[in-house]
Write a protein that holds these residues in place. Sequence first.
Motif, short mmCIF file in Angstrom:
data_model
loop_
_atom_site.label_atom_id
_atom_site.label_comp_id
_atom_site.label_asym_id
_atom_site.label_seq_id
_atom_site.Cartn_x
_atom_site.Cartn_y
_atom_site.Cartn_z
N PRO A 9 -0.50 9.33 11.36
CA PRO A 9 -0.29 10.26 10.25
C PRO A 9 -1.39 11.29 10.17
O PRO A 9 -2.51 11.07 10.63
CB PRO A 9 -0.29 9.33 9.04
CG PRO A 9 -1.13 8.17 9.44
CD PRO A 9 -0.85 7.98 10.90
N TRP A 10 -1.06 12.46 9.58
CA TRP A 10 -2.04 13.55 9.49
C TRP A 10 -3.30 13.12 8.75
O TRP A 10 -4.40 13.58 9.05
CB TRP A 10 -1.41 14.76 8.80
CG TRP A 10 -1.08 14.52 7.32
CD1 TRP A 10 0.10 14.08 6.82
CD2 TRP A 10 -1.95 14.73 6.21
NE1 TRP A 10 0.04 13.96 5.45
CE2 TRP A 10 -1.21 14.36 5.04
CE3 TRP A 10 -3.27 15.17 6.07
CZ2 TRP A 10 -1.75 14.43 3.76
CZ3 TRP A 10 -3.80 15.24 4.79
CH2 TRP A 10 -3.05 14.88 3.64
N ASN A 11 -3.13 12.22 7.75
CA ASN A 11 -4.27 11.80 6.94
C ASN A 11 -4.98 10.58 7.51
O ASN A 11 -5.81 9.97 6.84
CB ASN A 11 -3.87 11.56 5.49
CG ASN A 11 -2.70 10.58 5.37
OD1 ASN A 11 -2.21 10.09 6.37
ND2 ASN A 11 -2.26 10.33 4.15
N GLY A 12 -4.65 10.20 8.74
CA GLY A 12 -5.32 9.07 9.37
C GLY A 12 -6.42 9.47 10.31
O GLY A 12 -7.02 8.62 10.99
N ALA A 13 -6.71 10.76 10.35
CA ALA A 13 -7.70 11.26 11.31
C ALA A 13 -9.08 10.68 11.09
O ALA A 13 -9.84 10.49 12.05
CB ALA A 13 -7.75 12.79 11.23
N GLU A 14 -9.41 10.39 9.85
CA GLU A 14 -10.75 9.86 9.57
C GLU A 14 -10.86 8.36 9.84
O GLU A 14 -11.91 7.76 9.63
CB GLU A 14 -11.14 10.17 8.13
CG GLU A 14 -10.19 9.65 7.07
CD GLU A 14 -10.56 10.16 5.68
OE1 GLU A 14 -11.66 9.79 5.21
OE2 GLU A 14 -9.77 10.91 5.10
N TYR A 15 -9.76 7.75 10.30
CA TYR A 15 -9.78 6.33 10.65
C TYR A 15 -9.27 6.17 12.10
O TYR A 15 -8.22 5.58 12.35
CB TYR A 15 -8.91 5.51 9.70
CG TYR A 15 -9.30 5.65 8.25
CD1 TYR A 15 -10.44 5.01 7.75
CD2 TYR A 15 -8.54 6.44 7.38
CE1 TYR A 15 -10.80 5.15 6.42
CE2 TYR A 15 -8.90 6.57 6.05
CZ TYR A 15 -10.03 5.93 5.57
OH TYR A 15 -10.38 6.07 4.25
N PRO A 16 -9.99 6.69 13.06
CA PRO A 16 -9.50 6.74 14.45
C PRO A 16 -9.36 5.38 15.10
O PRO A 16 -8.65 5.26 16.11
CB PRO A 16 -10.56 7.60 15.16
CG PRO A 16 -11.81 7.41 14.35
CD PRO A 16 -11.34 7.31 12.93
N ARG A 52 0.85 -1.19 0.00
CA ARG A 52 0.00 0.00 0.00
C ARG A 52 0.89 1.25 0.00
O ARG A 52 2.06 1.20 -0.35
CB ARG A 52 -0.99 -0.01 1.18
CG ARG A 52 -1.88 -1.26 1.24
CD ARG A 52 -2.72 -1.38 -0.02
NE ARG A 52 -3.45 -2.62 -0.11
CZ ARG A 52 -4.71 -2.75 0.29
NH1 ARG A 52 -5.36 -1.75 0.84
NH2 ARG A 52 -5.33 -3.91 0.12
N VAL A 53 0.35 2.40 0.41
CA VAL A 53 1.13 3.64 0.37
C VAL A 53 1.11 4.31 1.75
O VAL A 53 0.21 4.08 2.56
CB VAL A 53 0.56 4.64 -0.68
CG1 VAL A 53 0.69 4.08 -2.07
CG2 VAL A 53 -0.91 4.98 -0.37
N GLY A 54 2.14 5.10 2.00
CA GLY A 54 2.20 5.86 3.23
C GLY A 54 2.47 5.00 4.45
O GLY A 54 3.01 3.90 4.37
N ALA A 55 2.07 5.52 5.62
CA ALA A 55 2.19 4.75 6.86
C ALA A 55 1.32 3.50 6.73
O ALA A 55 0.24 3.54 6.14
CB ALA A 55 1.74 5.59 8.05
N PHE A 56 1.82 2.39 7.29
CA PHE A 56 1.11 1.12 7.09
C PHE A 56 -0.04 1.00 8.08
O PHE A 56 0.15 1.10 9.30
CB PHE A 56 2.04 -0.07 7.22
CG PHE A 56 1.45 -1.33 6.68
CD1 PHE A 56 1.40 -1.56 5.31
CD2 PHE A 56 0.90 -2.27 7.53
CE1 PHE A 56 0.82 -2.71 4.81
CE2 PHE A 56 0.32 -3.42 7.03
CZ PHE A 56 0.28 -3.63 5.66
N ARG A 57 -1.23 0.77 7.54
CA ARG A 57 -2.46 0.82 8.32
C ARG A 57 -2.86 -0.57 8.82
O ARG A 57 -2.92 -1.53 8.06
CB ARG A 57 -3.56 1.41 7.44
CG ARG A 57 -4.90 1.57 8.08
CD ARG A 57 -5.83 2.23 7.07
NE ARG A 57 -7.23 2.09 7.42
CZ ARG A 57 -8.21 2.31 6.57
NH1 ARG A 57 -7.96 2.65 5.32
NH2 ARG A 57 -9.45 2.18 6.97
#
Length: 435
Positions: free
Chosen positions: A403-410, A373-378
């Motif tokens: 990550p800043w873009n992980g806010a919608e997946y708390p 995947r991309v970015g920090a690993f979820r």
Amino acid sequence: MTLYEERERRTEWFKEARFGMFLHWGLYAIPARGEWVKSTEKITTKEYNKYFEEFDPVRYNPREWAKCAKEAGMKYAVLTTKHHDGFCLFDSAYTDYKSTNTKCRRDLVSEYVEAFREEGIKIGFYYSLLDWHHPDYPHYGDRQHPMRDNEEFKGVKHNWENYITYFHNQVRELLTNYGKIDLIWFDFSYDNEKLAGTEFEHMSGQTWRATELVTMMRKLQPDIIIDNRLGGDARKEDPDLHSGDFVSPECMMPSTGELDVLGRPVPWELCLTLNENWGYAKNKPWDYKTTENVLHMLVECVSKNGNMLINVGPNAKGEFPKDSLRILKEIGEWMRINGESIYGCGISDINKPEWGRYTQKGKMLYAHIYDRRVGAFRLEGLEGKLKKARILEDGAELKLVRPWNGAEYPEDAYVELDIAGLYDERDTVLELELL
């Protein structure tokens, strides 16, 4: 103790081991067209006998086999002591159709047991319920026999009880003459129309005098585990004596593992080949599975509470094919650094992720990553549930990040991977310790 409870006790080592080697070897290695060649080509016993006269595996060295299995990370092995063609790799007192009467003059099973035992690998025997050499095994009208369509055998009477006594005696030999045997793998029962010349409606269960057989086996080897191919239903609440200790799907991955009628896990083992045959065949290199494919199947088995038994078909000289050796070496390299995510592991409490699979052992959760995947690993649903994260291969720390873009997946946790790809493109394993 119920039969279910006894099965759970006996299979403790089996569920810890998770990975084994199947060995299909016999006269059929000479024609090199697979172990079913006598049946598929409808070869007569007289014609097939030329392979018996020729058989002489001059390079058979079971210590090399055992070393290969150990280095591949395998914990148990299963050798074909007698396949469907009836040829025995052991010195049976009940037949002349055995390895000690060929040019090699060796009890090949005895040597196998000694070599694998020295490497600490548990010992398994395969034994075919079918027998295309024995005169009292039904010929004409049988679904499998090489002479099933040969009119010369129509109406011929076979002494079934004589055959059953023969094979029971051979099983007794195998469980008496070679010390402690950990596993026996019968192959196989099958339904059929009524066989010509017999009173049997099917070749399963009590047709084999299965209860009597297993009772004898339990007296000789109380802790031996038995597959489910004598017949019976291992998924019953309290299974029949002959139902076996584990379910044995062949070349077909169960969708969710195996459960009994009460939803309890049933031990199971996927058996499959490295190429397109069980017995030796002159395959092209492209007929072999990739190492990545084999590793993913092993992980999938474990993630569903199962084992994997992968087959090697030695050649007529007694050696492993070079492509089999290559794949096993590569598997062994991966298992050496990632085996903790396999041995003793099973299904996870966490749902299967899109990027790979989880295996779990207690509080240790292993993330098998196939897709970076991309970015920090979820890690879906794991926010606040992780104590620490490491790369299993070398113990390197992985930072838990937000990550800043992980806010919608708390509800999801994230780990920081320093590269855009994977450390091992086949399967990078993360060791996640749960709180």
